[in-house]
Design an enzyme around this catalytic site. Structure first.
Site, mmCIF file in Angstrom:
data_model
loop_
_atom_site.group_PDB
_atom_site.id
_atom_site.type_symbol
_atom_site.label_atom_id
_atom_site.label_comp_id
_atom_site.label_asym_id
_atom_site.label_seq_id
_atom_site.Cartn_x
_atom_site.Cartn_y
_atom_site.Cartn_z
ATOM 1 C CG ASN A 3 -9.857 -1.378 1.756
ATOM 2 O OD1 ASN A 3 -9.524 -2.525 2.032
ATOM 3 N ND2 ASN A 3 -9.644 -0.361 2.586
ATOM 4 C CD GLU A 4 -10.415 -1.749 6.330
ATOM 5 O OE1 GLU A 4 -10.495 -0.601 6.827
ATOM 6 O OE2 GLU A 4 -9.554 -2.573 6.668
ATOM 7 C CE1 TYR A 8 -3.438 -5.408 9.344
ATOM 8 C CE2 TYR A 8 -5.736 -4.741 9.250
ATOM 9 C CZ TYR A 8 -4.491 -4.821 8.669
ATOM 10 O OH TYR A 8 -4.295 -4.315 7.401
ATOM 11 C CD GLN A 39 0.478 -2.310 3.822
ATOM 12 O OE1 GLN A 39 1.320 -1.717 3.170
ATOM 13 N NE2 GLN A 39 -0.665 -1.753 4.168
ATOM 14 C CD GLU A 79 -6.305 -4.157 4.679
ATOM 15 O OE1 GLU A 79 -6.157 -3.776 5.866
ATOM 16 O OE2 GLU A 79 -6.753 -3.415 3.778
ATOM 17 C CD GLU A 131 -2.954 1.017 2.360
ATOM 18 O OE1 GLU A 131 -3.883 1.842 2.390
ATOM 19 O OE2 GLU A 131 -2.847 0.078 3.179
#
Length: 516
Positions: free
Chosen positions: A194-195, A262, A368, A319, A47
């Site tokens: 995204n999201e 996460y 990432q 993610e 990203e």
């Protein structure tokens, strides 16, 4: 006799590990092949965030750091060793503020924007569509492009798809050719936003589903592109996005639903949740939190199974990884964090979970690739170091496109500290494309080793060889001055008395080929 090989340091730790716990039985049901573990499970994410691209990967063609058309030779070379199957770009949250026309044409003429998501820094758009696909070509990987649904328009996204994939006399294909790439780009995957529940627009799932239906109706990759379209799904415990999207999206171009989770250790007694300097309570809590991925996947897959009985849709964990406090002194919003043995354990536990759901989990992207969050590689100027997570990815390369086989664990003890308890051993097995039988084992206990009695249904397990990853400290990590503190060591074992026993050091990952 049994044979074990380690580095001198690893051998000392192995000898010091206690094996008071009873043997854990691992039976590999090699005659019961399951779904293929897609290579895309080992995907990466790059990203426009901090030095995740600029400096970490891209230095520009005029840099004194050795590069090929702007991309660092050392980093690209290291990533190629992982056989990176797919790279997701340009975000993340950045994707929903990215306008693709800003990143084409002469770099000196591209506009400068403010990266409002990540640090408020200037984004000069030096890395755009053509530069990204140059990286894809150098890595020999596939592209997962994330489109701007949040702040973009249907027309903008549709024109980007045409610019990327069109041939013939299309004006956008001609523009792509003038910018240096006459042939269409290969776009394996295209994410629509995204999201949507957060930085992608703070939408309700109903709003996002309507937007997806509308946007995708106008996205027309050129014939033969075979681009798969991914809807932006939910996160953590929330299954409502998967439930609604899998039942309400009506358009034909709908191949998967994304999911984000996460792992964070939570604050310690000092209110910190650092990447290093933690005690055992933060070790076990982190591993217990990452194991929640199993339940999250199972619950979402159950929703998908209600609406998609033929399993057309993929569950895409695009993610995932650890998220700690930023490294002291790092720029705000750059999400720089150290990477320790604990992170490698998190990666391996997730790999084993993904393998167990290979029928639905067909792609993931760790967050990432370089310098940001749970990175494979850290850089500082011309210096580069490989992280423990990099080594975990490399150890698991044989599982790419391997055929999963069931594994039964017996007598697996619990690793317990205070009120937190998790299984001590995690295991996964598969038949590799090379025909070999591979076994991955994780010993989560940082104080005690584990003995694993390996059996293969219908055959005798005569030996095992591969690598082991461990270190002296729970927060052991590699630095530019000491890059080999956490590194794989050779591992070999031979059966004795018709029995193959693998001894796992405390806090270790072992991946071996089992000879039948």
């Amino acid at each position: 006799m049994k044979i074990y090989r380690y580095t001198a340091m690893a051998a000392a730790m192995f000898a010091a590990s206690a094996y008071a716990a009873p043997q854990v039985g691992v039976t590999i049901e090699a005659a019961k092949p399951g779904p293929v573990i897609s290579k895309y499970v080992y995907g990466q994410f790059a990203e426009h965030l901090g030095t995740g691209i600029y400096g970490g990967l891209w230095v520009g063609p005029d840099s004194r750091i050795p590069n090929t058309r702007g991309w660092r030779n050392d980093v690209v070379g290291a990533l190629k060793e992982l056989r990176v199957p797919v790279v997701r770009w340009p975000g993340g949250c950045f994707a929903d503020q990215y306008h693709w026309r800003d990143g084409i044409g002469p770099r000196s003429e591209r506009p400068v924007r403010i990266n409002t998501n990540w640090g408020g820094v200037d984004e000069d758009n030096a890395v755009g569509t053509h530069e990204f696909f140059e990286l894809v070509e150098q890595l020999g990987t596939d592209a997962y492009v994330n489109g701007n649904l949040g702040s973009g328009s249907v027309q903008e996204m549709a024109e980007w798809v045409e610019y990327l994939t069109a041939g013939g006399k299309s004006s956008l294909a001609a523009l792509r050719a003038r910018n240096g790439h006459p042939a269409p780009f290969k776009v394996a995957f295209f994410g629509v936003g995204n999201e949507g529940w957060g930085c992608g627009g703070n939408m309700r799932v109903e709003q996002y589903a309507d937007a997806y239906n509308r946007y995708v109706s106008f996205l027309h990759p050129a014939p033969g592109s075979n681009t798969q379209f991914i809807a932006a799904g939910g996160h953590d415990e929330d299954t409502s996005w998967t439930d609604y999207l899998s039942s309400k999206i009506q358009v034909g171009r709908f191949d998967g639903i994304s999911f984000h989770y996460y792992t964070s250790p939570g604050a310690d007694k000092n209110g910190k949740f650092g990447a290093t300097g933690f005690d055992e309570s933060r070790w076990i809590w982190t591993l217990s939190q990452t194991r929640r991925m199993e339940g999250f996947i199972a619950n979402n897959v159950a929703k998908m199974d209600q609406h998609d009985k033929k399993k057309k849709l993929a569950f895409v964990v695009d993610e995932w990884g650890t998220w700690y406090e930023p490294e002291a002194g790092s720029p705000p919003g750059f999400l720089v964090q150290q990477n320790s043995l604990r992170d490698a354990m998190v990666a391996a536990l997730n790999f084993n979970i993904f393998h167990a759901h290979a029928d639905r989990v067909r792609m993931t992207s760790i967050a990432q690739m370089v310098n940001v969050l749970q990175a494979m590689i850290r850089t500082d100027g011309d210096k580069m170091v490989l992280t423990p997570t990099y080594h975990a990815f490399k150890m698991y390369v044989p599982f790419q496109d391997a055929t999963s086989v069931p594994v039964k664990l017996e007598n697996n003890p619990q690793y317990t500290l205070g009120e937190v308890s998790i299984p001590a051993v995690s295991a996964s097995a598969a038949r590799g494309k090379d025909g070999k039988l591979y076994l991955a084992l994780v010993n989560t206990n940082p104080r005690e080793g584990a003995e694993i009695a390996v059996a293969v249904d219908g055959a005798k397990a005569s030996s095992a060889s591969g690598t082991v990853l461990t270190a002296a400290a729970m927060d052991a990590h590699n630095t530019y001055a000491a890059p080999g503190v956490v590194a794989p060591a050779p591992y070999e074992a031979a059966a004795s008395g018709g029995k193959l026993v693998l001894k796992l050091p405390a806090k270790s990952i072992v991946v071996v080929a089992v000879r039948e």
